[in-house]
Design a protein around this motif. Structure first.
Motif, mmCIF file in Angstrom:
data_model
loop_
_atom_site.group_PDB
_atom_site.id
_atom_site.type_symbol
_atom_site.label_atom_id
_atom_site.label_comp_id
_atom_site.label_asym_id
_atom_site.label_seq_id
_atom_site.Cartn_x
_atom_site.Cartn_y
_atom_site.Cartn_z
ATOM 1 N N VAL A 192 -30.072 1.035 63.852
ATOM 2 C CA VAL A 192 -31.627 1.094 64.205
ATOM 3 C C VAL A 192 -32.156 2.331 64.980
ATOM 4 O O VAL A 192 -31.424 2.993 65.964
ATOM 5 N N SER A 193 -33.230 2.912 64.621
ATOM 6 C CA SER A 193 -33.973 3.750 65.238
ATOM 7 C C SER A 193 -34.409 3.498 66.747
ATOM 8 O O SER A 193 -34.694 2.319 66.843
ATOM 9 N N ASN A 194 -35.068 4.480 67.383
ATOM 10 C CA ASN A 194 -35.464 4.272 68.641
ATOM 11 C C ASN A 194 -36.865 3.153 68.610
ATOM 12 O O ASN A 194 -36.896 2.252 69.283
ATOM 13 N N GLU A 195 -37.730 3.570 67.138
ATOM 14 C CA GLU A 195 -38.960 2.972 67.163
ATOM 15 C C GLU A 195 -38.623 1.414 66.859
ATOM 16 O O GLU A 195 -39.023 0.267 67.434
ATOM 17 N N ASP A 196 -37.722 1.418 65.803
ATOM 18 C CA ASP A 196 -37.479 0.102 65.054
ATOM 19 C C ASP A 196 -36.774 -0.961 66.418
ATOM 20 O O ASP A 196 -36.901 -2.238 66.414
ATOM 21 N N ALA A 197 -35.743 -0.416 66.928
ATOM 22 C CA ALA A 197 -35.254 -1.094 68.331
ATOM 23 C C ALA A 197 -36.241 -1.633 69.205
ATOM 24 O O ALA A 197 -36.087 -2.831 69.780
ATOM 25 N N ALA A 198 -37.526 -0.751 69.674
ATOM 26 C CA ALA A 198 -38.115 -1.234 70.582
ATOM 27 C C ALA A 198 -39.324 -2.517 69.882
ATOM 28 O O ALA A 198 -39.638 -3.380 70.653
ATOM 29 N N VAL A 199 -39.333 -2.203 68.732
ATOM 30 C CA VAL A 199 -40.309 -3.455 68.203
ATOM 31 C C VAL A 199 -39.644 -4.632 68.111
ATOM 32 O O VAL A 199 -39.951 -5.718 68.555
ATOM 33 N N ALA A 200 -38.119 -4.427 67.863
ATOM 34 C CA ALA A 200 -37.429 -5.837 68.151
ATOM 35 C C ALA A 200 -37.365 -6.220 69.333
ATOM 36 O O ALA A 200 -37.534 -7.374 69.536
ATOM 37 N N MET A 201 -37.076 -5.234 70.249
ATOM 38 C CA MET A 201 -37.125 -5.814 71.878
ATOM 39 C C MET A 201 -38.476 -6.476 71.963
ATOM 40 O O MET A 201 -38.424 -7.492 73.028
ATOM 41 N N SER A 202 -39.540 -5.939 71.656
ATOM 42 C CA SER A 202 -40.793 -6.581 71.918
ATOM 43 C C SER A 202 -41.063 -8.031 71.636
ATOM 44 O O SER A 202 -41.801 -8.647 72.256
ATOM 45 N N GLU A 203 -39.979 -8.259 70.568
ATOM 46 C CA GLU A 203 -40.317 -9.666 69.836
ATOM 47 C C GLU A 203 -39.322 -10.409 70.639
ATOM 48 O O GLU A 203 -39.327 -11.720 70.349
ATOM 49 N N VAL A 204 -38.504 -10.145 71.649
ATOM 50 C CA VAL A 204 -37.394 -10.919 71.852
ATOM 51 C C VAL A 204 -37.641 -11.150 73.441
ATOM 52 O O VAL A 204 -36.758 -12.055 74.237
ATOM 53 N N VAL A 205 -38.114 -10.307 74.185
ATOM 54 C CA VAL A 205 -38.011 -10.151 75.631
ATOM 55 C C VAL A 205 -39.109 -11.128 76.298
ATOM 56 O O VAL A 205 -40.121 -11.251 75.380
ATOM 57 N N SER A 206 -38.956 -11.752 77.284
ATOM 58 C CA SER A 206 -39.819 -12.729 78.019
ATOM 59 C C SER A 206 -40.328 -11.954 79.161
ATOM 60 O O SER A 206 -39.984 -11.150 79.881
ATOM 61 N N GLU A 207 -41.342 -12.769 79.627
ATOM 62 C CA GLU A 207 -42.161 -12.310 81.140
ATOM 63 C C GLU A 207 -41.061 -12.455 82.328
ATOM 64 O O GLU A 207 -41.490 -13.327 83.192
ATOM 65 N N LYS A 208 -39.975 -12.072 82.229
ATOM 66 C CA LYS A 208 -39.163 -12.215 83.377
ATOM 67 C C LYS A 208 -38.421 -10.802 83.772
ATOM 68 O O LYS A 208 -38.392 -9.936 82.719
ATOM 69 N N GLU A 209 -37.800 -10.542 84.601
ATOM 70 C CA GLU A 209 -37.212 -9.508 84.770
ATOM 71 C C GLU A 209 -35.871 -9.281 83.729
ATOM 72 O O GLU A 209 -35.166 -10.194 83.963
#
Length: 262
Positions: A192-209
């Motif tokens: 995965v590229s930088n951008e594709d990784a970040a999009v996936a990250m945005s969809e799995v992280v929650s509002e916690k540390e």
């Protein structure tokens, strides 16, 4: 639970995870001598290992596996297809050290639950791991051409991620690699590229540390600063303010990250 990314990149990969009872490596993609050195830099010893979990048979993930297994008598865990693919690549691993870890299953080691899940990569049966302990969750996900909805379901809402951010697409396209290699990296069974990784990250992280370690960066087609900037900008575009509860960290092909709690 504590972990250190001992090394991450196309030249070799290994991650150390421990709690008060057990200590493991995920992959042994460097020489045994180098692994010993890197573990020593975080104040740990190979003799304390309780096992090595293998993700897939590519050399940057198993280069030191056979020698380490024989020298330290450490148990090795991999799925059946990966064991078969490693035949002839790691030398003789004694039968009493060979353990099968099936895809999409959980093994328990004291207070550790270790969960395996499939990724999309050009290997026999590649899989990565999630470590659970006392409600805390560490996800390791690299060497995948894309992050599917099924993967996102497994890795959602972790406290820490070691997440692939392999290449910058423009650098790869304009770089010196032959086209067949570029096509393989850009494919659904590549990286995965930088951008594709970040999009996936945005969809799995929650509002916690949440700590995210950008990993498996290409030596030729990426840079730490570029990966961090690209991921940050994409996360911000997706509505996630980096530094507020999501924090990005570098990994390195030669130096371990600090041993940190999850």
């Amino acid at each position: 639970m504590r972990f250190s990314v001992l090394a991450s990149g196309s030249t070799g990969n290994s991650i150390y995870i421990e709690n008060d009872e057990h200590a493991f490596l995920v992959d042994a993609g460097l020489s045994t001598r180098k692994l010993e050195k890197l573990l020593g830099e975080v104040g740990r010893d190979m003799k304390a290992l309780d096992g090595i979990f293998v993700t897939h048979e590519h050399s940057d993930h198993i280069r030191g596996l056979g020698v380490t297994a024989r020298k330290y008598g450490v148990p090795i865990y991999a799925n059946e297809k990966t064991w078969k693919a490693m035949d002839g690549l790691v030398g003789n691993v004694p039968a009493e050290q060979r353990f099968v870890f099936d895809m999409e299953t959980v093994k328990t080691f004291g207070s550790f639950d270790v969960q395996s899940f499939a990724v999309s990569h050009d290997a026999a049966d590649p899989m990565f791991y999630i470590f659970h302990e006392n409600g805390r969750k560490l996800v390791l996900i690299t060497d995948t051409g894309y992050v599917s909805d099924r993967m996102k379901g497994w890795i959602r809402e972790a406290d820490a991620y070691v997440f692939e951010s392999n290449h910058d697409v423009s650098m790869l396209q304009m770089g010196r690699y032959p086209w067949n290699i570029k096509r393989r990296i850009l494919s659904d069974v590549g990286h995965v590229s930088n951008e594709d990784a970040a999009v996936a990250m945005s969809e799995v992280v929650s509002e916690k540390e949440t700590r995210i370690y950008l990993s498996h960066l290409s030596k030729d087609n990426n840079m730490k600063d570029l990966a961090r900037l690209s991921v940050s900008q994409t996360l911000e575009t997706c509505g996630i303010r980096v530094g507020e509860y999501v924090h990005l960290f570098d990994t390195d092909a030669e130096q371990p990250t600090e041993l940190v709690p999850v």
